[in-house]
Design a protein around this motif. Structure first.
Motif, mmCIF file in Angstrom:
data_model
loop_
_atom_site.group_PDB
_atom_site.id
_atom_site.type_symbol
_atom_site.label_atom_id
_atom_site.label_comp_id
_atom_site.label_asym_id
_atom_site.label_seq_id
_atom_site.Cartn_x
_atom_site.Cartn_y
_atom_site.Cartn_z
ATOM 1 N N LEU A 127 0.824 -1.206 0.000
ATOM 2 C CA LEU A 127 0.000 0.000 0.000
ATOM 3 C C LEU A 127 0.862 1.261 0.000
ATOM 4 N N ILE A 128 1.865 1.292 0.830
ATOM 5 C CA ILE A 128 2.722 2.492 0.920
ATOM 6 C C ILE A 128 3.511 2.685 -0.373
ATOM 7 N N ARG A 133 4.405 5.566 -5.421
ATOM 8 C CA ARG A 133 4.686 5.487 -6.848
ATOM 9 C C ARG A 133 3.590 6.171 -7.655
ATOM 10 N N PHE A 134 2.347 5.958 -7.296
ATOM 11 C CA PHE A 134 1.230 6.576 -8.004
ATOM 12 C C PHE A 134 1.272 8.096 -7.878
ATOM 13 N N HIS A 135 1.535 8.560 -6.664
ATOM 14 C CA HIS A 135 1.608 10.003 -6.444
ATOM 15 C C HIS A 135 2.767 10.621 -7.241
ATOM 16 N N LYS A 136 3.889 9.938 -7.302
ATOM 17 C CA LYS A 136 5.052 10.448 -8.039
ATOM 18 C C LYS A 136 4.780 10.476 -9.551
ATOM 19 N N ASP A 137 4.163 9.383 -10.085
ATOM 20 C CA ASP A 137 3.885 9.322 -11.518
ATOM 21 C C ASP A 137 2.876 10.381 -11.930
ATOM 22 N N THR A 150 -6.175 8.761 -4.503
ATOM 23 C CA THR A 150 -4.860 8.112 -4.466
ATOM 24 C C THR A 150 -4.856 6.945 -3.483
ATOM 25 N N TRP A 151 -5.442 7.142 -2.312
ATOM 26 C CA TRP A 151 -5.464 6.080 -1.310
ATOM 27 C C TRP A 151 -6.346 4.906 -1.751
ATOM 28 N N ALA A 158 -3.020 -2.859 -3.556
ATOM 29 C CA ALA A 158 -2.408 -3.671 -2.482
ATOM 30 C C ALA A 158 -3.231 -4.913 -2.189
ATOM 31 N N LEU A 159 -4.575 -4.729 -2.124
ATOM 32 C CA LEU A 159 -5.439 -5.886 -1.888
ATOM 33 C C LEU A 159 -5.381 -6.866 -3.057
#
Length: 456
Positions: A127-128, A133-137, A150-151, A158-159
């Motif tokens: 999850l982290i 990675r998603f936030h950076k991309d 995003t979460w 993650a699930l």
């Protein structure tokens, strides 16, 4: 470390042992292929991560190769492989390693709390890393999604990477344990059936031996006594043939009667044994124990009927109601010994009553065998037969004095040495007490106390 359920199951089934911890060679091939694919994936992802971090790409590849290769150890040390997959999560490596290792861990025999802790750690780590990675991309593309979006995306990812392999592993492990439990139960039932079959065979052998002993004892009791009396009368006939023709004639008549009775009994017994043998013929190894037991029981019953019939025809044996002699025939039994020249008395104490057939037959046979022993071993001795009727038992005693030194030793009757043994076995079978031994006066005493079984 704990081995996986697959290893335990294959070992229980007796599968051939492969190299090291693999129970099958195909398992080794599968793990080797997975390890090569995982090593290549981790190496490529390690090179990419190292370049993004400003490090030499070779360094990332050198880290990824051994990390991915740890899948070779997943069946032997599943916890260690999962820890490796969690450790390389920050480097964004080991997607295949994480999925396969979590499945293997969930399907293994590792305690559930350890599985839960490691699955939770993998979920949080994924999850982290996914969130970062998603936030950076998105930031590089100039798009700034909302915080909750995003979460949610990171949680779904993650699930998706953690829950399916864990649930599938738990299902496969539970199914494997169920199959193993059913197999063990089936093996246990098979062993129990085999043990029961062995015990049934042992009981059949014991029953056959017991019936043979019973038939031999019956034959000894009902035939040996009459044959002994025949020999005694024959000796007396020889002694008085010229001196007292009238007495010789009586003795000859008695010998004839007893001979006919003995022949009748022998024919009955041999007929029973012959018909039982014909009915029970089977090829070697296929004899039915139930048939033999039934034949032996029928033989024993017919022997008793034969003995009773012969006694009623001329020997004074009174039927007890089931084909055997009873206590009412003791008077005639003692009379036969008197006719043979023995000085014998019968003493009855207590109120006469009926006992169970097997009790009366056993008591009769004990007296019969004891008087036969007196004829054999103490010629000319006086004998006393005592019978006592008690509240819940019948007691009897046959005692003879020492042999008369002046009496004729007679024909020297042979002895098989089984008389006392047979009496003891009969009395013990009904829970009674049997005692025999010499007396202080030089004679011999036989005593028995037989409890009333209450069966009429």
């Amino acid at each position: 470390m704990t081995t996986t359920g697959a290893i335990a199951e294959a070992g229980a089934r007796g599968a051939p042992v492969g190299p090291w911890w693999w129970v099958r060679r195909r398992s080794l091939v599968l793990d080797a292929v997975l390890a090569v694919v995982s090593a290549l994936e981790c190496a490529l992802e390690g090179v990419s991560f190292a370049q993004e971090a400003g490090l030499p790409g070779v360094l990332g590849g050198l880290v990824g190769l051994p990390a991915g290769t740890t899948l070779l150890l997943r069946r032997r040390w599943p916890v260690a492989v999962v820890l490796v997959s969690i450790a390389i999560l920050p480097a964004e490596m080991g997607v295949l390693l994480g999925i396969v290792s979590m499945y293997t861990l969930a399907a293994s025999e590792v305690p559930r709390r350890i599985i839960a802790v490691l699955a939770g750690a993998s979920l949080v780590g994924t999850l982290i890393v996914t969130f970062a990675r998603f936030h950076k991309d998105m930031a590089q593309d100039g798009y700034r999604p909302g915080f909750w979006l995003t979460w949610v995306f990171s949680l779904v990812m993650a699930l998706g990477l953690t829950a399916p392999p864990v649930l599938l592993g738990l299902y496969v492990g539970a199914r494997r344990r169920l199959v193993e439990s059913l197999r063990e139960r089936a093996d246990g039932l098979e062993r129990e059936l085999s043990l029961l079959a062995d015990r049934a065979e042992e009981r059949a052998v014991w029953a056959r031996n017991e019936e043979r002993t019973r038939i031999a004892r019956e034959m000894h009791d009902v035939v040996a006594h009459r044959v002994s009396l025949m020999v005694v009368h024959a000796a007396a006939l020889q002694a008085v043939a010229l001196k007292d023709p009238e007495k010789a004639s009586r003795n000859a008549a008695l010998v004839g009667d007893m001979g006919r009775q003995a022949l009748t009994e022998l024919r009955e017994m041999l007929g029973v044994l012959r018909s039982g043998s014909d009915a029970g013929v089977r090829p070697p190894g296929a004899v039915e124990s139930e048939r033999l037991a039934a034949v032996a029981t029928a033989a024993s019953a017919r022997v008793r009927v034969a003995a009773g019939a012969a006694g009623a025809g001329g020997g004074g044996v009174v039927d007890a109601g089931d084909g055997g002699p009873c206590l009412d025939g003791l008077g005639d039994l003692v009379g036969q010994s008197r006719d043979a020249g023995m000085a014998v008395e019968l003493s009855v104490m207590g109120e006469e009553r009926a006992y169970a057939p097997e009790v009366e037959q056993t008591a009769y046979r004990v007296v019969q065998e004891a008087l036969t022993n007196v004829h054999k071993h103490a010629p000319g001795a006086k004998a006393l037969v005592r019978l006592a009727h008690r509240e819940a038992e019948v007691a009897l005693q046959v005692e003879n004095g020492p042999s008369d030194a002046g009496a004729d030793a007679g024909p020297g009757l042979p002895s098989g040495g089984n008389g006392l043994v047979g009496m003891r076995e009969r009395v013990a079978a009904l829970g009674g007490v049997f005692v025999s031994g010499p007396t202080d006066a030089g004679g011999f005493r036989v005593s028995a106390v037989i409890p009333d079984t209450g069966v009429r």
